[in-house]
Design a protein around this motif. Structure first.
Motif, PDB file in Angstrom:
ATOM      1  N   MET A   1      64.671  96.890 -64.061  1.00 31.71           N
ATOM      2  CA  MET A   1      63.287  96.587 -64.372  1.00 31.71           C
ATOM      3  C   MET A   1      62.869  97.336 -65.643  1.00 31.71           C
ATOM      4  SD  MET A   1      60.493  95.043 -63.208  1.00 31.71           S
ATOM      5  CE  MET A   1      58.749  95.189 -63.287  1.00 31.71           C
ATOM      6  N   ASP A   2      63.331  98.562 -65.793  1.00 32.40           N
ATOM      7  CA  ASP A   2      62.965  99.328 -66.991  1.00 32.40           C
ATOM      8  C   ASP A   2      63.398  98.612 -68.269  1.00 32.40           C
ATOM      9  OD1 ASP A   2      61.734 101.385 -65.594  1.00 32.40           O
ATOM     10  OD2 ASP A   2      63.549 102.601 -65.516  1.00 32.40           O
ATOM     11  N   GLY A   3      64.620  98.087 -68.270  1.00 29.32           N
ATOM     12  CA  GLY A   3      65.118  97.381 -69.442  1.00 29.32           C
ATOM     13  C   GLY A   3      64.311  96.133 -69.737  1.00 29.32           C
ATOM     14  N   LEU A   4      63.937  95.413 -68.701  1.00 27.13           N
ATOM     15  CA  LEU A   4      63.112  94.213 -68.858  1.00 27.13           C
ATOM     16  C   LEU A   4      61.752  94.563 -69.448  1.00 27.13           C
ATOM     17  CD1 LEU A   4      62.857  91.166 -68.334  1.00 27.13           C
ATOM     18  CD2 LEU A   4      62.071  91.740 -66.037  1.00 27.13           C
ATOM     19  N   VAL A   5      61.153  95.623 -68.959  1.00 27.83           N
ATOM     20  CA  VAL A   5      59.850  96.056 -69.465  1.00 27.83           C
ATOM     21  C   VAL A   5      59.960  96.495 -70.923  1.00 27.83           C
ATOM     22  CG1 VAL A   5      58.046  97.815 -69.228  1.00 27.83           C
ATOM     23  CG2 VAL A   5      58.909  96.627 -67.205  1.00 27.83           C
ATOM     24  N   GLU A   6      61.015  97.209 -71.260  1.00 27.76           N
ATOM     25  CA  GLU A   6      61.192  97.644 -72.646  1.00 27.76           C
ATOM     26  C   GLU A   6      61.331  96.457 -73.590  1.00 27.76           C
ATOM     27  OE1 GLU A   6      60.735 100.647 -73.983  1.00 27.76           O
ATOM     28  OE2 GLU A   6      60.113 101.169 -71.961  1.00 27.76           O
ATOM     29  N   LYS A   7      62.064  95.435 -73.166  1.00 30.64           N
ATOM     30  CA  LYS A   7      62.204  94.232 -73.992  1.00 30.64           C
ATOM     31  C   LYS A   7      60.861  93.524 -74.133  1.00 30.64           C
ATOM     32  CE  LYS A   7      67.044  93.345 -73.041  1.00 30.64           C
ATOM     33  NZ  LYS A   7      68.016  92.472 -72.409  1.00 30.64           N
ATOM     34  N   ALA A   8      60.111  93.447 -73.050  1.00 28.80           N
ATOM     35  CA  ALA A   8      58.806  92.786 -73.092  1.00 28.80           C
ATOM     36  C   ALA A   8      57.837  93.525 -74.010  1.00 28.80           C
ATOM     37  CB  ALA A   8      58.224  92.677 -71.683  1.00 28.80           C
ATOM     38  N   LYS A   9      57.901  94.839 -74.014  1.00 30.59           N
ATOM     39  CA  LYS A   9      57.039  95.624 -74.908  1.00 30.59           C
ATOM     40  C   LYS A   9      57.266  95.244 -76.362  1.00 30.59           C
ATOM     41  CE  LYS A   9      56.614  99.968 -72.359  1.00 30.59           C
ATOM     42  NZ  LYS A   9      56.946 101.398 -72.424  1.00 30.59           N
ATOM     43  N   ARG A  10      58.532  95.009 -76.714  1.00 29.25           N
ATOM     44  CA  ARG A  10      58.856  94.653 -78.096  1.00 29.25           C
ATOM     45  C   ARG A  10      58.392  93.245 -78.439  1.00 29.25           C
ATOM     46  NH1 ARG A  10      63.735  97.483 -76.738  1.00 29.25           N
ATOM     47  NH2 ARG A  10      64.802  95.502 -76.375  1.00 29.25           N
ATOM     48  N   ALA A  61      58.483  93.335 -54.287  1.00 27.05           N
ATOM     49  CA  ALA A  61      58.866  94.714 -53.972  1.00 27.05           C
ATOM     50  C   ALA A  61      59.312  95.460 -55.224  1.00 27.05           C
ATOM     51  CB  ALA A  61      59.973  94.728 -52.917  1.00 27.05           C
ATOM     52  N   VAL A  62      60.124  94.815 -56.054  1.00 28.63           N
ATOM     53  CA  VAL A  62      60.577  95.451 -57.293  1.00 28.63           C
ATOM     54  C   VAL A  62      59.384  95.764 -58.192  1.00 28.63           C
ATOM     55  CG1 VAL A  62      61.848  95.033 -59.439  1.00 28.63           C
ATOM     56  CG2 VAL A  62      62.902  94.486 -57.251  1.00 28.63           C
ATOM     57  N   ALA A  63      58.486  94.799 -58.331  1.00 29.78           N
ATOM     58  CA  ALA A  63      57.304  95.002 -59.178  1.00 29.78           C
ATOM     59  C   ALA A  63      56.425  96.125 -58.642  1.00 29.78           C
ATOM     60  CB  ALA A  63      56.506  93.704 -59.278  1.00 29.78           C
ATOM     61  N   GLN A  64      56.170  96.142 -57.345  1.00 29.81           N
ATOM     62  CA  GLN A  64      55.318  97.177 -56.757  1.00 29.81           C
ATOM     63  C   GLN A  64      55.951  98.559 -56.889  1.00 29.81           C
ATOM     64  OE1 GLN A  64      54.676  95.804 -52.766  1.00 29.81           O
ATOM     65  NE2 GLN A  64      53.151  94.295 -53.389  1.00 29.81           N
ATOM     66  N   ASN A  65      57.241  98.650 -56.649  1.00 29.68           N
ATOM     67  CA  ASN A  65      57.918  99.945 -56.776  1.00 29.68           C
ATOM     68  C   ASN A  65      57.880 100.439 -58.213  1.00 29.68           C
ATOM     69  OD1 ASN A  65      58.528 100.053 -54.053  1.00 29.68           O
ATOM     70  ND2 ASN A  65      60.561  99.158 -54.321  1.00 29.68           N
TER      71      ASN A  65
END
Length: 81
Positions: A1-10, A61-65
């Motif tokens: 999830m962290d990698g996905l969020v980092e890509k989305a930030k860019r 669950a992944v999103a909430q965590n």
């Protein structure tokens, strides 16, 4: 999830302004009301025992965590940054 969020930030920025909202992004991961043919896609890809409800519950669950660990309970590094 962290990698996905980092890509989305860019991706979510306009000129030098970041438009990314981590809470909104995480919530969108489990929003599936407008997806068509999702049951067929799941049946084609998974083991035949996993239901669409299982997939939705897993995404939620992944999103909430992630939100709990990175936005709500910890730092707000994903919100607007």
């Amino acid at each position: 999830m962290d990698g996905l969020v980092e890509k989305a930030k860019r991706v979510y920025h306009l000129r030098n302004e970041r438009l990314f909202d981590a809470a909104l992004f995480a919530a969108q991961l489990s929003y599936t009301a407008d997806l068509e043919g999702m049951e067929v896609a799941i049946a084609d890809v998974l083991d035949g025992e996993t239901t669409w409800e299982d997939v939705e519950a897993g995404l939620a669950a992944v999103a909430q965590n992630w939100l709990r660990d990175h936005v709500v309970g910890g730092s707000d590094e994903g919100v607007g940054s």
